[in-house]
Design a protein around this motif. Structure first.
Motif, PDB file in Angstrom:
ATOM      1  N   THR A 163      12.664  75.925  21.412  1.00  0.00           N
ATOM      2  CA  THR A 163      12.249  76.285  22.774  1.00  0.00           C
ATOM      3  C   THR A 163      11.028  77.213  22.782  1.00  0.00           C
ATOM      4  OG1 THR A 163      14.490  76.032  23.607  1.00  0.00           O
ATOM      5  CG2 THR A 163      12.987  77.364  24.947  1.00  0.00           C
ATOM      6  N   LYS A 209      24.316  71.376  19.851  1.00  0.00           N
ATOM      7  CA  LYS A 209      25.265  71.904  18.857  1.00  0.00           C
ATOM      8  C   LYS A 209      26.148  72.985  19.493  1.00  0.00           C
ATOM      9  CE  LYS A 209      21.728  75.141  17.204  1.00  0.00           C
ATOM     10  NZ  LYS A 209      20.599  75.265  16.258  1.00  0.00           N
ATOM     11  N   ILE A 257      18.106  76.502  23.695  1.00  0.00           N
ATOM     12  CA  ILE A 257      18.345  77.600  24.634  1.00  0.00           C
ATOM     13  C   ILE A 257      17.611  77.419  25.961  1.00  0.00           C
ATOM     14  CG2 ILE A 257      16.497  79.174  23.833  1.00  0.00           C
ATOM     15  CD1 ILE A 257      20.127  80.274  24.471  1.00  0.00           C
ATOM     16  N   TYR A 265      22.224  83.594  22.932  1.00  0.00           N
ATOM     17  CA  TYR A 265      22.801  82.516  22.118  1.00  0.00           C
ATOM     18  C   TYR A 265      24.219  82.878  21.673  1.00  0.00           C
ATOM     19  CZ  TYR A 265      17.877  81.047  20.955  1.00  0.00           C
ATOM     20  OH  TYR A 265      16.556  80.645  20.967  1.00  0.00           O
ATOM     21  N   TYR A 322      25.788  74.987  23.220  1.00  0.00           N
ATOM     22  CA  TYR A 322      25.650  76.433  23.373  1.00  0.00           C
ATOM     23  C   TYR A 322      26.794  76.993  24.229  1.00  0.00           C
ATOM     24  CZ  TYR A 322      21.001  76.139  21.221  1.00  0.00           C
ATOM     25  OH  TYR A 322      19.958  75.924  20.346  1.00  0.00           O
TER      26      TYR A 322
HETATM   27  C1  LIG Z   1      19.363  75.418  16.976  1.00  0.00           C
HETATM   28  C2  LIG Z   1      18.106  74.747  16.563  1.00  0.00           C
HETATM   29  C3  LIG Z   1      17.104  74.430  17.497  1.00  0.00           C
HETATM   30  C4  LIG Z   1      17.142  74.906  18.947  1.00  0.00           C
HETATM   31  O1  LIG Z   1      16.557  76.177  19.046  1.00  0.00           O
HETATM   32  P1  LIG Z   1      16.402  76.905  20.474  1.00  0.00           P
HETATM   33  O2  LIG Z   1      15.796  78.209  20.146  1.00  0.00           O
HETATM   34  O3  LIG Z   1      17.782  77.041  21.012  1.00  0.00           O
HETATM   35  O4  LIG Z   1      15.556  76.018  21.308  1.00  0.00           O
HETATM   36  C5  LIG Z   1      16.030  73.662  17.077  1.00  0.00           C
HETATM   37  N1  LIG Z   1      15.928  73.265  15.785  1.00  0.00           N
HETATM   38  C6  LIG Z   1      16.835  73.594  14.842  1.00  0.00           C
HETATM   39  C7  LIG Z   1      16.651  73.148  13.442  1.00  0.00           C
HETATM   40  C8  LIG Z   1      17.944  74.353  15.185  1.00  0.00           C
HETATM   41  O5  LIG Z   1      18.847  74.699  14.254  1.00  0.00           O
END
Ligand SMILES: *Cc1c(COP(=O)(O)O)cnc(C)c1O
Length: 368
Positions: free
Chosen positions: A207, A38, A225, A352, A42
């Motif tokens: 993550t 998304k 991330i 982020y 990043y």
């Molecule tokens: C953005 C998002 C993630 C990714 O999270 P990270 O901390 O970047 O790994 C996973 N699941 C959902 C629902 C998210 O919105």
């Protein structure tokens, strides 16, 4: 001194591969890996990142919004794409581009069933999102009965996965809360599965969830991330490589005499002779105004140069009084050594936010 030509965000695909392999090394071979791409992956380049991850056999992608998924399809990405936060307005596009929606409320579920029926779909893959404590999106445990009765009354959609999202997976002080979330999700999933008569995939780890809650990986994990090189923890960071390097160039150097001011609103006033460098990167490129007036810094010739005065739309000025440099020299905003996380922390932010703030007018280049 290395020379530069303009502001560039370099993306290191070798680092991406390293991070992907690190994440995979934490998983059982049966656990699938979804890459969250998304917000332009990043702030990097969603199309290039997704193309490359497909060559590494990633299992799934996720984006936040429908148009992000459409862009990936238009670029030739064929892996399944979960849309985490779709809106009803775009439901036709979801089906036209074979995207898979997260259905998180009765309003959204009803509307998607209607769209799937209208398009004469059979078993269209959808993902049902449950809220287990983040209180952001998702059905609750109390909705299970009504969700099941709707799912069992239609043939146009089929549940490909049930999922939830952890609120504090990076926070060691919140392990009780997280364990509770994991347990609620399991109860919800068990109830749904027994009533559906088939078993969708289950997933809940981002993550930090992947790192801290190996017992909760289930059928798939969702990493964002971590793929981009940050682990929300100094120990984990050691194993990851930031993939993005934001660099720019010294456009001009000025020498201020004591009493002279710099920039808009004369926010910086020299008390001694001060050498300043003007850089072609500003708040419209992703350098927050909060980083101005000495809070943020850039790296020139391996030395920190503080941002002086207010951040302008297209420029910042930095203090190079004690740095040997000249016009045309390269300037690092962040890279694998001087990380986005360190810079973000100067203004109470997180990697982020700084990564995703790099605006689309900054050119991206790939290092393979
Ligand atoms: C953005 C998002 C993630 C990714 O999270 P990270 O901390 O970047 O790994 C996973 N699941 C959902 C629902 C998210 O919105």
């Amino acid at each position: 001194m290395p020379k530069a030509q303009e502001t560039i965000l370099e993306i290191d695909l070798k680092a991406l591969k390293h991070n992907f392999e690190f994440i995979k090394s934490k998983l059982k071979s049966t656990t699938k890996c979804l890459a969250v791409v998304k917000a332009f992956a990043y702030g990097s380049d969603a199309v290039e990142i997704a193309k490359y991850l497909e060559t590494l056999q990633v299992d799934y992608f996720a984006v936040a919004y429908v148009d992000e998924g459409v862009a990936l399809r238009n670029a030739g990405i064929t892996s399944p794409i979960l849309v985490l936060h779709p809106q009803v307005l775009n439901f036709d596009k979801i089906i036209e581009h074979c995207l898979e929606p997260s259905l998180y409320s009765h309003r959204i579920l009803d509307a998607f069933i209607e769209t799937a029926n209208k398009h004469n779909q059979n078993d269209y893959p959808v993902h049902i999102k449950f809220n287990t404590g983040l209180n952001r999106l998702g059905f609750t445990g109390q909705d299970v009965k009504t969700v099941i009765s709707k799912l069992n009354s239609v043939t146009s959609i089929k549940v490909k996965s049930l999922f939830s999202h952890l609120a504090a997976s990076e926070d060691k002080n919140e392990t009780n809360f997280t364990t509770q979330q994991i347990a609620s999700f399991k109860t919800i999933a068990d109830n749904i599965i027994s009533a559906l008569g088939y078993k969708p995939m289950l997933h809940q780890c981002n993550t930090s969830g992947i790192i801290n809650y190996p017992e909760a990986h289930l059928d798939m994990v969702r990493s964002g991330i971590g793929l981009y090189g940050f682990g929300n923890d100094p120990e984990v960071n050691q194993h990851l490589k930031p993939i993005a390097r934001l660099k720019t160039i010294i456009s001009q150097i000025h020498t201020l005499k004591p009493g002279e001011s710099l920039g808009y609103n004369r926010a910086f006033k020299a008390t001694e002779t001060t050498k300043t460098a003007t850089l072609p990167i500003g708040h419209a490129d992703g350098i927050s105004r909060h980083l101005g007036n000495g809070k943020g810094f850039v790296i020139i010739n391996n030395k920190r140069a503080s941002i002086l005065g207010n951040v302008c739309m297209d420029m910042i000025m930095v203090d190079v009084t004690s740095i040997d440099c000249e016009e045309g020299d390269e300037v690092i905003i962040f890279d694998a050594n001087n990380t986005a996380e360190v810079l973000a922390e100067k203004v109470n932010s997180i990697s982020y936010e700084l990564l995703t703030a790099v605006s689309q007018r900054v050119k991206r280049t790939l290092n393979r």
